[in-house]
Scaffold this motif. Structure first.
Motif, PDB file in Angstrom:
ATOM      1  N   TYR A 109       0.842  -1.191   0.000  1.00  0.00           N
ATOM      2  CA  TYR A 109       0.000   0.000   0.000  1.00  0.00           C
ATOM      3  C   TYR A 109       0.879   1.244   0.000  1.00  0.00           C
ATOM      4  O   TYR A 109       2.070   1.196   0.339  1.00  0.00           O
ATOM      5  N   GLN A 157      -3.556   4.379  -1.208  1.00  0.00           N
ATOM      6  CA  GLN A 157      -4.556   3.552  -0.535  1.00  0.00           C
ATOM      7  C   GLN A 157      -4.949   4.100   0.837  1.00  0.00           C
ATOM      8  O   GLN A 157      -6.031   3.795   1.328  1.00  0.00           O
ATOM      9  N   HIS A 193     -11.339   5.886  -3.552  1.00  0.00           N
ATOM     10  CA  HIS A 193     -11.120   4.591  -2.889  1.00  0.00           C
ATOM     11  C   HIS A 193      -9.895   4.624  -1.974  1.00  0.00           C
ATOM     12  O   HIS A 193      -9.056   3.713  -1.994  1.00  0.00           O
ATOM     13  N   VAL A 194      -9.805   5.667  -1.176  1.00  0.00           N
ATOM     14  CA  VAL A 194      -8.697   5.841  -0.232  1.00  0.00           C
ATOM     15  C   VAL A 194      -9.223   5.654   1.188  1.00  0.00           C
ATOM     16  O   VAL A 194     -10.215   6.282   1.576  1.00  0.00           O
ATOM     17  N   SER A 221      -8.414   2.896   8.136  1.00  0.00           N
ATOM     18  CA  SER A 221      -7.251   2.078   8.490  1.00  0.00           C
ATOM     19  C   SER A 221      -6.809   2.479   9.888  1.00  0.00           C
ATOM     20  O   SER A 221      -7.196   3.533  10.401  1.00  0.00           O
ATOM     21  N   PHE A 252      -9.565  -1.181   6.134  1.00  0.00           N
ATOM     22  CA  PHE A 252      -8.644  -1.594   5.072  1.00  0.00           C
ATOM     23  C   PHE A 252      -7.536  -2.469   5.654  1.00  0.00           C
ATOM     24  O   PHE A 252      -6.879  -2.104   6.629  1.00  0.00           O
ATOM     25  N   PRO A 254      -4.276  -4.837   3.920  1.00  0.00           N
ATOM     26  CA  PRO A 254      -3.633  -5.213   2.658  1.00  0.00           C
ATOM     27  C   PRO A 254      -4.032  -6.618   2.200  1.00  0.00           C
ATOM     28  O   PRO A 254      -4.284  -7.511   3.023  1.00  0.00           O
TER      29      PRO A 254
END
Length: 260
Positions: A109, A157, A193-194, A221, A252, A254
């Motif tokens: 990411y 990301q 899409h972050v 995240s 999120f 990975p």
């Protein structure tokens, strides 16, 4: 049938059990770069000991520790055989011209923030430093929101350190981050899409922001934003996630699976 009151009392614990224990904002060097860096193998051992999966962030782009294909390749090789995710925190907007697509594809990411902020005179201000002054708060926020939108339009990301404002403005956080301003950056994150980082070090964003972002369909995240000290300490992230009703589906993680 389970009593409704019992369900309500247990809800935070249920959310906590569902949330992934991951810390995707870890640096292996000290805050001042004078501290001896931690070895990736030691970070992996600490990760296993804590029961928290680590994502290691190299830093740079066209400048900094990572500034070309050679330095990025060295970082990837250094962490390749460890049970760690490989991330990079990029600065500026030209980093994709200095780092090859093939090497970037080996990262799990990429994260970016807006804390190196361009002032009207063309100079960059490091917003996290103490005693930073940015002039009129409303004018700063208008420019800061626009700059964050630009950061969020990159192929990244994770939006790191989201909604952070300088120490001199912290007392005005709730009034400066108006619903309209929140919506602009939230929509930019969702559109691109972050994932929005819940940052344990700076304790941002606010619960009001997280709830608003969740309602808009944003992902999140977890990050300790640690430079060796504090690695894996994501209690704040988990607490905020519980308070705001987040579950694993909102977080999120990975794609690459780490071996046990």
């Amino acid at each position: 049938m389970i009593p409704k009151l019992l369900v309500l009392l247990c809800a935070p614990a249920l959310f906590a059990a569902d949330l992934p224990k991951v810390d995707l904002h870890i640096h292996l060097h000290g805050e001042d770069h004078d501290t001896q860096p931690m070895k990736p193998a030691d970070a992996a051992a600490l990760s296993r000991q804590m029961g928290v999966r680590f994502g290691i962030l190299a830093e740079g782009g066209c400048r900094g520790d990572i500034h070309d294909n050679q330095t990025l390749g060295e970082f990837l090789q250094e962490v390749r055989d460890q049970t760690l995710w490989r991330g990079m925190q990029v600065y500026g907007f030209d980093w994709s011209t200095c780092l090859s697509a093939d090497l970037r594809a080996q990262l799990d990411y990429i994260a970016a923030d807006a804390l190196i902020f361009p002032e009207k005179n063309g100079k960059s201000v490091w917003l996290w430093l103490p005693k930073v002054e940015v002039g009129d708060p409303q004018d700063f926020m208008d420019r800061y929101v626009a700059f964050n939108e630009r950061v969020l339009a990159q192929p990244i990301q994770i939006w790191a350190n989201p909604t952070y404002i300088p120490e001199s403005l912290k007392g005005q956080y709730d009034s400066l981050w108006t619903p309209a301003r929140m919506d602009r950056v939230i929509q930019a994150a969702v559109r691109n899409h972050v994932a929005i980082e819940i940052n344990a070090h700076f304790q941002v964003p606010s619960a009001a922001f997280i709830r608003r972002a969740k309602a808009a369909g944003a992902k999140f995240s977890f990050g300790s934003n640690s430079h060796i000290k504090g690695m894996g300490e994501i209690d704040y992230c988990l607490r905020m996630a519980r308070e705001c009703g987040l579950t694993s589906a909102d977080i999120f993680v990975p794609v690459r699976k780490l071996s046990k």
